[in-house]
Design an enzyme around this catalytic site. Structure first.
Site, PDB file in Angstrom:
ATOM      1  CG  ASP A 163      50.567 -70.788  -8.413  1.00 20.82           C
ATOM      2  OD1 ASP A 163      51.312 -70.026  -9.043  1.00 20.82           O
ATOM      3  OD2 ASP A 163      50.935 -71.885  -7.947  1.00 20.82           O
ATOM      4  CD  GLU A 200      51.200 -68.829 -13.114  1.00 21.35           C
ATOM      5  OE1 GLU A 200      52.325 -68.320 -13.264  1.00 21.35           O
ATOM      6  OE2 GLU A 200      50.909 -69.527 -12.117  1.00 21.35           O
TER       7      GLU A 200
END
Length: 516
Positions: A163, A200
């Site tokens: 993330d 990401e």
């Protein structure tokens, strides 16, 4: 584990789980407009990095957390499905200077977090969550690596999605590092050498690294793929060059980095944003239930409601929405790179227009399995279009287009518009793109047509000596004729093909004797 047969039927090869590290799901973040207490539902606020989340256990009172998690991984592996964990090392649940002291703040605050040099009591925030982990401090890098290796060695997971991974490339003072120790330690770890590592490649502080994320093994969520495909399918003009790049594996982004199309994770929707159904049902986000006056979530979604905002009783609107869903799924599955689906998109799961449902532990976010039983058309199409991708190696080639030619003299790609060899790269009004894809290693030649204009158009077809074109896919046809099984392909008798407005078509070239 109960839904493994559903995953197998669809043809899923890996599941990416939202965070499973232990987090506080009891803290009330705020109160919704109707008085409902809103809590952390997604789990992007961890504090127990070596513990499966208690709330996900069937029998937490028996302390079977690890056993239950391992049993799930084993069951998925027996079904031929890999397990990828979404992990959060960019921030922690300790928040900013006003947050609780749980672990790192009390142990080594200046090592674990980015602090403002002029006031070491205040936290830099590149995540939007109050703090930013100082991942490239040697002690923190060691912690991150040991955590990842633990989940591989003790739980046998197959990979990780990081993330806001770009935050992990920040060094002292929060500046971007050319060679971040934490990211390279992950890439070079012997224990992690057989795992998938997926970034990401952006963070909440404006660092955007799609196509230039540090390292060679890292796959990257392809944000431009999402945005370009959404815009093209809703009918935006002048995007054919970008769409050609996305279909080919995004060479414009990844070739300069000397990586492969398989480094691109292609997606149209994910947990963060509209579901696929909502993408074709809403022009605007509807996040009022989050208690932030609809100010949260992405403001621009490149969505189109097909003429009516939200649910509609119009059969015409519903038919168009289903076609648009099929168009989006088709472009996703017929592009080089690794396709990713959002769970529930295969049966038109809706979040009622909420594009930031992180705090909605209710019907807004839950998967409606009764809806799954009702929605057979999109479920069937999703299963068949995944099988279509697996049928033709052309779509799974781990290389960019190079115009190499096969034994029939057909290049691996030749781009067209409605006329052959006229793709309209410089046409600001173009909403169509076609491509002839040469087959290699026993694969047949293919012809892809994408007409996102609202009217039907005639497309010229190339002539391949000794072969005839057969229709495999046409999203404008009614179910189940829109996607035909091997041996059921329909012959094309003319040297043109009429593609209806807002449709995706795939033709396959088969030897003439099939037609005679």
């Amino acid at each position: 584990m109960e839904k493994i047969p559903e995953l197998q039927r669809l043809g899923i090869t890996a599941v990416e789980l939202l965070p499973v590290f232990d987090f506080d799901d009891t803290q009330v973040l705020r109160t919704g407009p109707d008085g409902t207490p809103l809590r952390n539902y997604w789990g992007y606020d961890p504090y127990g990095f070596f513990a499966p989340h208690t709330g996900y256990c069937a029998e937490p009172h028996l302390a079977h957390h690890i056993t239950e998690f391992r049993d799930m991984v084993k069951a998925l592996h027996r079904a031929g499905i890999e397990v990828i964990l979404d992990v959060v090392f960019n921030h922690t649940s300790e928040g900013n200077e006003y947050g609780p002291t749980i672990s790192f703040r009390g142990a080594a605050n200046e090592a674990y977090y980015h602090l403002w040099p002029q006031d070491r009591s205040r936290y830099m925030d590149f995540t939007g969550c109050g703090n930013a982990v100082n991942a490239n401090h040697p002690m923190v890098t060691k912690f991150i690596l040991e955590c990842l290796e633990y989940w591989v060695t003790e739980h046998h997971v197959d990979g990780f999605r990081f993330d806001l991974a770009s935050e992990m490339s920040r060094g002292p003072m929060g500046y971007e590092m050319a060679v971040p120790p934490a990211l390279w330690a992950i890439e070079l770890s012997q224990v992690l050498s057989e795992t998938k590592i997926i970034a990401e490649p952006w963070d909440g502080g404006g660092l955007y690294q799609v196509g230039r994320f540090p390292g060679k093994r890292w796959a990257q969520w392809n944000g431009p793929f999402r945005d370009d495909v959404r815009r093209f399918v809703r009918g935006d003009a002048g995007l054919v060059g970008e769409i050609a790049s996305r279909i080919g594996g995004s060479a414009d982004l990844f070739f300069p980095q000397q990586v492969l199309p398989t480094n691109s994770i292609n997606f149209v929707t994910c947990h963060d944003g509209f579901t696929l159904n909502d993408l074709v049902s809403y022009n605007h986000k509807h996040n009022h239930a989050n208690g932030e006056a609809n100010a949260d979530g992405a403001h621009e979604n490149f969505s189109w409601n097909c003429g009516v905002e939200g649910p509609s009783d119009s059969e015409e609107v519903e038919r168009l929405r289903v076609r648009q869903i099929k168009n989006l799924l088709s472009v996703l599955m017929l592009s080089r790179g690794v396709p990713m689906l959002l769970a529930g998109d295969e049966f038109r799961n809706s979040q009622q227009g909420n594009n930031n449902a992180y705090c909605q532990d209710n019907e807004v976010s839950w998967l409606d399995w009764e809806q799954a039983e009702k929605e057979t058309e999109v479920r069937s199409f999703t299963e068949r279009v995944i099988a279509l991708r697996k049928r033709f190696k052309t779509f799974r080639e781990p290389r960019f287009f190079t115009e190499r030619r096969n034994e029939r003299g057909i290049a691996d790609v030749t781009w067209h518009g409605t006329r052959l060899d006229c793709p309209g790269w410089d046409d600001d009004e173009a909403r169509v793109l076609a491509a002839t894809l040469g087959g290699f290693q026993g694969d047949p030649d293919l012809h892809l047509i994408m007409n996102m204009y609202h009217l039907g158009l005639d497309f010229e077809l190339p002539d391949i000596d000794g072969h005839r074109w057969y229709r495999v896919l046409d999203t404008a046809c009614g179910a189940p004729r829109e996607l035909l099984a091997p041996g059921q392909e329909e012959p094309i008798e003319a040297d043109t093909f009429h593609a209806h407005g807002r449709s995706v078509v795939l033709l396959v070239a088969l030897p003439d004797e099939k037609g005679t």
